[in-house]
Design a protein around this motif. Structure first.
Motif, PDB file in Angstrom:
ATOM      1  N   ARG A  72      -8.804  57.682  63.804  1.00  0.00           N
ATOM      2  CA  ARG A  72      -9.405  57.605  62.474  1.00  0.00           C
ATOM      3  C   ARG A  72      -9.708  55.941  62.325  1.00  0.00           C
TER       4      ARG A  72
ATOM      5  N   HIS B  74     -12.972  55.147  64.112  1.00  0.00           N
ATOM      6  CA  HIS B  74     -14.088  55.885  63.025  1.00  0.00           C
ATOM      7  C   HIS B  74     -14.387  55.072  62.097  1.00  0.00           C
ATOM      8  N   GLU B  75     -13.109  54.532  61.311  1.00  0.00           N
ATOM      9  CA  GLU B  75     -13.588  53.782  60.196  1.00  0.00           C
ATOM     10  C   GLU B  75     -14.211  52.297  60.607  1.00  0.00           C
ATOM     11  N   GLU B  76     -13.869  51.850  61.725  1.00  0.00           N
ATOM     12  CA  GLU B  76     -14.582  50.496  62.218  1.00  0.00           C
ATOM     13  C   GLU B  76     -15.811  50.887  62.529  1.00  0.00           C
ATOM     14  N   GLU B  77     -16.142  51.944  63.276  1.00  0.00           N
ATOM     15  CA  GLU B  77     -17.535  52.418  63.838  1.00  0.00           C
ATOM     16  C   GLU B  77     -18.522  52.684  62.342  1.00  0.00           C
ATOM     17  N   THR B  78     -17.926  53.232  61.426  1.00  0.00           N
ATOM     18  CA  THR B  78     -18.661  53.454  60.160  1.00  0.00           C
ATOM     19  C   THR B  78     -18.878  52.276  59.356  1.00  0.00           C
ATOM     20  N   LYS B  79     -17.740  51.058  59.326  1.00  0.00           N
ATOM     21  CA  LYS B  79     -17.987  49.905  58.853  1.00  0.00           C
ATOM     22  C   LYS B  79     -19.372  49.174  59.583  1.00  0.00           C
TER      23      LYS B  79
ATOM     24  N   MET C 281     -21.654  50.451  61.658  1.00  0.00           N
ATOM     25  CA  MET C 281     -22.893  51.109  61.274  1.00  0.00           C
ATOM     26  C   MET C 281     -23.332  50.465  60.140  1.00  0.00           C
ATOM     27  N   ASN C 282     -22.570  50.698  58.908  1.00  0.00           N
ATOM     28  CA  ASN C 282     -22.850  50.493  57.563  1.00  0.00           C
ATOM     29  C   ASN C 282     -23.575  48.661  57.624  1.00  0.00           C
TER      30      ASN C 282
END
Length: 599
Positions: free
Chosen positions: A51, A54-59, A61-62
């Motif tokens: 989790r 995934h959050e870091e990857e999402t950040k 990517m953003n």
């Protein structure tokens, strides 16, 4: 016998086995539950990590998408500006093209008109007679010739006036003063600390307006420009080369071999070009040998000229010795002293004849100009230097290079040889020697013909030594060579403490330099006013140069001045000292002569 089986024991045994298996199963169940709990914990940790990742990857990517969007926006904005600039350039090009077309049309029209005018002029010239054109050409040629003649006459008169002036200076015993204005250099362009209303510090205010005149523009805020003129025997501008400067010094080297003492002194502020004038510029680049020779100063060129003149004399008639002294903090040091590595302090004394002398001074015999320069170059590193705000290689001492020439007259040598041969002839003569001045005339007439006696008596009031029957009562003849000195002086630069920015021990050096130069100015002032007392001993510098400043030596002072407004005060001071030096009427230069000492 029948077998008896106890069922209760069997059942008990089976129950025991079953209980044992049950316990084993329960223990296994506990182990599995424990492992299950551990796996659940690991699964929970993995889920948390997944989790978080995934959050870091999402950040990320953003952020990446945001950065891409920002870059795209910037690119769009840049392209928009570029497009607008291209459109403006296209519009300007169209306007320029329109102007070009109009200019081309006008140029073509004007060229046509000019061609028509040329044709008309050529046709009108053809209509005139050729005699008028030839007459005009002859007049132009005559005017050009007369102009060249006037220029040559002016040049001849100027040279004659300079020669007559130098003759008057020599007869009056005055000090020769030359001035050299250096070009504007890189360190002249500095920010002025004064207010902006004043003149710029790098503005050129000192000019060499003629061969013998220097003009200084005195610029003061709110005041009209005042031009001050200074006249000297010779003035060199920034465009004059080292060879041009030495051409004015070369006649003094000839006077040196004629029997006169000569002193050449460079005076000026720090950074005005004294060392460049006296020593020249030296480069480490071997390929620039020609440029190094072109940048040689007075000292190497004077040494070369001296040995060139000596080479034209009889062999062995002249010998040269070199000595190098340094006046540092009002002390005299012998830079050639080997026992103290060039740090031997010397005293200056005044002899009974009134001349200054340095006892125990080291003299090195030299046979060529290259040997002189090798000695000087090897000891220049011993001279005191200190970087200042004005100049990075500011000399903190007065350097005095002395070339002592011992000369023997070839005529005196010939006379000595004739007298010695006469003595040998008389010793070999078998007849009686007569020591009385009254000689036997009959015997003399018998030994030598009357024609030879008449020729001898016509050339000399007494018969030749080889014909005299009376030998000299002094059997040996020796000659004492006479000595002349060439002193080449590179003085330390005068400077203002506030401008140079020196602190600490360097303040004492500046004080000693300024006091010695002030003593030199006082001596020149006293000589100019013909005071009964001349303060030579106020400084070791003036005491050491007493023979050159007020003696019978031919003295040349080379004033080196800076051209910019930043150093105008020091430049005016140097020019004022040169003016006082020109007013000094010294003793007439006396030519040194050799004497025959008969023993």
């Amino acid at each position: 016998m029948p077998l008896f089986i106890n069922r209760d024991q069997i059942f008990a045994h089976q129950v025991h086995l079953l209980e044992h298996k049950l316990r084993s199963k329960e223990e296994r169940i506990l182990e599995l539950e424990t492992e299950n709990a551990i796996l659940h914990l690991r699964l929970a940790d993995c889920l948390v990590k997944l989790r978080h990742d995934h959050e870091e990857e999402t950040k990320a990517m953003n952020h990446h998408h945001q950065h891409q969007r920002q870059a795209q926006n910037e690119t769009r904005a840049g392209l928009t500006k570029l497009l607008s600039g291209v459109q403006e350039v296209k519009q300007d090009l169209s306007e320029v093209f329109g102007v070009y077309v109009s200019f081309a049309a006008e140029l073509e029209e004007q060229s046509k008109q000019l061609l028509e005018k040329v044709e008309q002029a050529s046709s009108s010239m053809k209509g005139h007679s050729g005699d008028e054109v030839q007459d005009l050409q002859a007049r132009v040629a005559a005017l050009e010739r007369s102009l060249e003649e006037e220029k040559e006459r002016c040049r001849t008169e100027r040279q004659r006036r300079q020669e007559l002036h130098n003759t008057v200076v020599e007869l009056r015993g005055n000090i020769r003063v030359h001035c050299r204005v250096r070009p504007v250099l890189s360190f002249d362009h500095v920010q002025s600390s004064t207010s902006g209303s004043g003149p710029a510090s790098s503005e050129e205010v000192v000019y060499a307006i003629s061969d013998d005149t220097v003009m200084v523009n005195c610029l003061k805020p709110g005041m009209p420009v005042q031009n001050k003129m200074f006249e000297f025997e010779r003035v060199h501008g920034p465009e004059d080369s080292q060879d041009t400067v030495f051409e004015e010094v070369k006649p003094l080297i000839t006077s040196l071999l004629d029997g006169y003492n000569v002193c050449i002194m460079a005076y000026g502020q720090t950074g005005s070009g004294k060392t460049h004038t006296m020593m020249g510029s030296h480069s480490s680049d071997v390929s620039s040998t020609v440029e190094q020779e072109a940048q040689q100063g007075v000292i190497p060129q004077a040494a070369a000229e001296l040995f060139r003149l000596i080479s034209e004399k009889p062999a062995g008639s002249h010998t040269v010795e070199v000595s190098v002294m340094e006046v540092y903090n009002n002390d005299v040091y012998d830079l050639l002293a080997k026992d103290g590595q060039g740090n031997q302090r010397r005293d200056v004394i005044t002899t009974s004849s009134g001349t200054s002398q340095v006892p125990s001074l080291t003299h090195e015999p030299v046979g060529s100009a290259s040997e002189v320069m090798q000695i000087i170059s090897s000891i220049l590193k011993l001279r005191a230097h200190c970087p200042t705000l004005v100049h990075t290689e500011s000399s903190r001492s007065h350097l005095i290079v002395t070339l002592t020439i011992s000369s023997k007259s070839p005529n005196a040598l010939a006379l000595a040889r004739r007298l010695q041969s006469a003595k040998k002839d008389m010793q070999r003569s078998p007849q009686k020697e007569w020591w009385s001045p009254r000689c036997r005339r009959a015997d003399l007439t018998a030994r030598y013909p009357s024609d030879e006696l008449l020729a001898s008596s016509a050339s000399s009031p007494c018969p030749s030594p080889c014909l005299s029957p009376c030998p000299s009562p002094r059997p040996s003849i020796s000659q004492a060579p006479f000595r002349t000195k060439l002193q080449l002086v590179d003085l330390a630069g005068s400077e203002c403490v506030g401008m140079s920015g020196v602190t600490g021990a360097a303040l004492w050096e500046v004080s000693c330099i300024n006091r010695s130069l002030s003593a030199l100015s006082d001596v020149l002032g006293a000589l100019a006013e013909q005071r009964p007392h001349i303060p030579y001993r106020n400084s070791k510098l003036t005491h050491l140069l007493q023979d050159a400043i007020g003696g019978d030596a031919k003295l040349l002072v080379m004033l080196c001045v800076s051209p910019t407004q930043r150093y105008v005060t020091e430049s005016l001071q140097s020019l004022g000292l040169g003016t006082r030096a020109r007013q000094v009427q010294k003793e007439l230069p006396r030519r040194k002569s050799n004497t025959l000492k008969v023993k």
